[in-house]
Design a protein around this motif. Sequence first.
Motif, mmCIF file in Angstrom:
data_model
loop_
_atom_site.group_PDB
_atom_site.id
_atom_site.type_symbol
_atom_site.label_atom_id
_atom_site.label_comp_id
_atom_site.label_asym_id
_atom_site.label_seq_id
_atom_site.Cartn_x
_atom_site.Cartn_y
_atom_site.Cartn_z
ATOM 1 N N ALA A 178 0.381 -1.078 0.118
ATOM 2 C CA ALA A 178 -0.050 -0.379 -0.478
ATOM 3 C C ALA A 178 0.490 1.428 -0.318
ATOM 4 O O ALA A 178 0.490 1.843 -0.785
ATOM 5 C CB ALA A 178 -0.865 0.038 1.306
ATOM 6 N N GLU A 179 1.892 1.405 0.906
ATOM 7 C CA GLU A 179 3.100 2.244 0.500
ATOM 8 C C GLU A 179 3.984 2.919 -0.495
ATOM 9 O O GLU A 179 3.472 3.654 -1.411
ATOM 10 C CB GLU A 179 3.974 2.147 2.157
ATOM 11 N N TYR A 180 3.754 1.413 -1.123
ATOM 12 C CA TYR A 180 4.568 1.313 -2.556
ATOM 13 C C TYR A 180 3.700 1.969 -3.759
ATOM 14 O O TYR A 180 3.980 2.959 -4.507
ATOM 15 C CB TYR A 180 4.960 -0.041 -3.195
ATOM 16 N N ILE A 181 2.272 1.714 -3.224
ATOM 17 C CA ILE A 181 1.531 2.080 -4.535
ATOM 18 C C ILE A 181 1.047 3.807 -4.517
ATOM 19 O O ILE A 181 1.238 4.336 -5.561
ATOM 20 C CB ILE A 181 0.666 1.439 -4.380
ATOM 21 N N THR A 182 0.961 3.447 -2.856
ATOM 22 C CA THR A 182 0.881 5.146 -2.636
ATOM 23 C C THR A 182 1.788 6.668 -2.668
ATOM 24 O O THR A 182 1.328 7.161 -3.803
ATOM 25 C CB THR A 182 0.679 5.413 -1.139
ATOM 26 N N GLY A 183 2.826 5.882 -2.690
ATOM 27 C CA GLY A 183 3.820 6.763 -2.895
ATOM 28 C C GLY A 183 4.502 6.852 -4.711
ATOM 29 O O GLY A 183 4.384 8.208 -5.355
ATOM 30 N N THR A 184 3.831 5.444 -5.255
ATOM 31 C CA THR A 184 4.208 5.552 -6.830
ATOM 32 C C THR A 184 3.131 6.876 -7.979
ATOM 33 O O THR A 184 3.160 7.316 -8.181
ATOM 34 C CB THR A 184 4.266 3.926 -7.518
ATOM 35 N N VAL A 185 1.382 6.426 -6.561
ATOM 36 C CA VAL A 185 0.833 7.068 -7.716
ATOM 37 C C VAL A 185 0.593 8.774 -7.102
ATOM 38 O O VAL A 185 0.700 9.527 -7.851
ATOM 39 C CB VAL A 185 -0.466 6.725 -7.623
ATOM 40 N N LEU A 186 0.529 8.704 -5.832
ATOM 41 C CA LEU A 186 0.609 10.275 -5.170
ATOM 42 C C LEU A 186 1.543 10.578 -4.567
ATOM 43 O O LEU A 186 1.638 12.525 -3.982
ATOM 44 C CB LEU A 186 0.039 10.810 -3.766
ATOM 45 N N GLY A 187 2.918 10.089 -4.475
ATOM 46 C CA GLY A 187 4.087 10.305 -3.829
ATOM 47 C C GLY A 187 4.918 12.070 -4.220
ATOM 48 O O GLY A 187 5.085 12.541 -3.308
ATOM 49 N N ALA A 188 5.338 11.810 -5.203
ATOM 50 C CA ALA A 188 5.689 13.113 -5.691
ATOM 51 C C ALA A 188 4.739 14.092 -5.828
ATOM 52 O O ALA A 188 5.611 15.596 -5.510
ATOM 53 C CB ALA A 188 6.238 12.691 -7.395
ATOM 54 N N LEU A 189 3.659 14.225 -5.893
ATOM 55 C CA LEU A 189 3.440 15.470 -5.896
ATOM 56 C C LEU A 189 2.714 15.530 -4.223
ATOM 57 O O LEU A 189 3.093 16.889 -4.673
ATOM 58 C CB LEU A 189 1.107 14.946 -5.987
ATOM 59 N N PHE A 190 2.295 15.157 -3.302
ATOM 60 C CA PHE A 190 2.391 15.015 -1.930
ATOM 61 C C PHE A 190 3.706 15.711 -1.523
ATOM 62 O O PHE A 190 3.437 16.488 -0.682
ATOM 63 C CB PHE A 190 2.485 13.831 -1.617
ATOM 64 N N ILE A 191 4.790 15.128 -2.110
ATOM 65 C CA ILE A 191 6.618 15.561 -1.590
ATOM 66 C C ILE A 191 6.504 17.480 -2.316
ATOM 67 O O ILE A 191 7.025 18.102 -1.438
ATOM 68 C CB ILE A 191 7.879 14.746 -1.929
#
Length: 448
Positions: A178-191
């Motif tokens: 779940a952490e991997y998928i969340t980071g892949t989908v939203l990580g760059a935008l969120f950071i």
Amino acid sequence: MTSTSVTADPPAMTFSGADKFKLFIVVMVIVAVAESIGIAQFQIGPGKVVLQPMVWALLIAAAWGLAERLLPRLVQVTAGVQSFAGELLNVGLLLFVVKLGLTVGAALPQVREAGWALLFQEFGHTFGTLVLGLPLALLLGVKREAVGATFSIGREGNLVIIGEKYGMASAEGRGVLAEYITGTVLGALFIALLAGFITSLNIFDPRSLAMGAGVGSASMMAAGIGAINAQQPAAAVPHLTAIAAASNLITQVAGFYFTLFLSLPVCSWLYDRLEPVLGRFSKREVKQQISDAAVLAGIGGMKAKELSLADKLIAWAVMTGGVMIGNWLTYKVPVLQSLIGMLIVIAIALLVDLVKRLVQRLPMVLVLSVTATVLGIPGLLPFSDAMIAATAKLNFLTFTTPVLALAGFSVAKDLPIFRQLGWRIVVVSLTAAAGTFLGATLVAELFH
């Protein structure tokens, strides 16, 4: 709970050379539009959010991929091509790594000045995820999935650690997935949004923020340092970028061992003691299908295959075209100068790729980073200064726009799996990502 085993390979997705050419053109259009929009800022309370071209590129590409069936056939990017875009992303990032290495080499004196801060900030990266993420996960009722979701930011190496210790069908496996998928989908935008907002508060030294941006993911680091640099004087940008790149390299290399021997045991120990106290709320079960669907989709490199040299050249052509467009539109650098710089970057990547083919056990990213850093040291080799001068014309941020355009199509591809995760685990995963950035920034600030 038992898991349905997956024995068959995922169905092969086929697409033609015309589809690949279409993807190239579409990404170039997206990059041009994103760079033309430029930087947008808006105020939120005491801080501000900075939206850069790379964010527009990610959002446009994701929308383009999701609207596949609504678009004319001529401009459709099908699911198969979206998967191909995700594969190109991993290879395209190699050129980004070369640029970072050259930047670090040229700025080694400034990186050395960072001293102990660069070493100790890794403890912030390591433990920041669980300090913020684990208590929140338990308050929301997340069970053993919380260990996998909060001991790290869930990149490929972290998947391997959990897979070896618990198995990917375990609760911990579902959490790290779940952490991997969340980071892949939203990580760059969120950071990007978080780093931009924190920077605007003017409470941290920019060097501390740069170290915080080195979270161990190239795309997330690019987004974070881009948002930080957008609010700094132009003269400080190369220095901060070099620090972020050095921090990211430390997190990628040393961070694997930090998470294996420190954060995972500590996270598991804390879970056993905190869950009876904080785990007061019932949790909707994370769907078991996540694990099986992710395997079928090749999430986390579990079904990854080596791209052919021809496809690698396509990835590098996408990066080259995107950098030339961004350099020309935003920084007014002549196209020919950008092309010369990119050819040098590609030559370094090709050299290391050849060595990798001869010695397959070599870690590609590590060797590429070290090679580019050494080549980037001024005066070390007869051609070093000329090479540094040519590649210095390649603005760092122009690499991030095509990278996040490709990531946007990967977002569209992975969204069906992402929807299965449930809002609790998504919130926990983003909180863990915030924790690694803030934790490293706080530790680095002690030295500044």
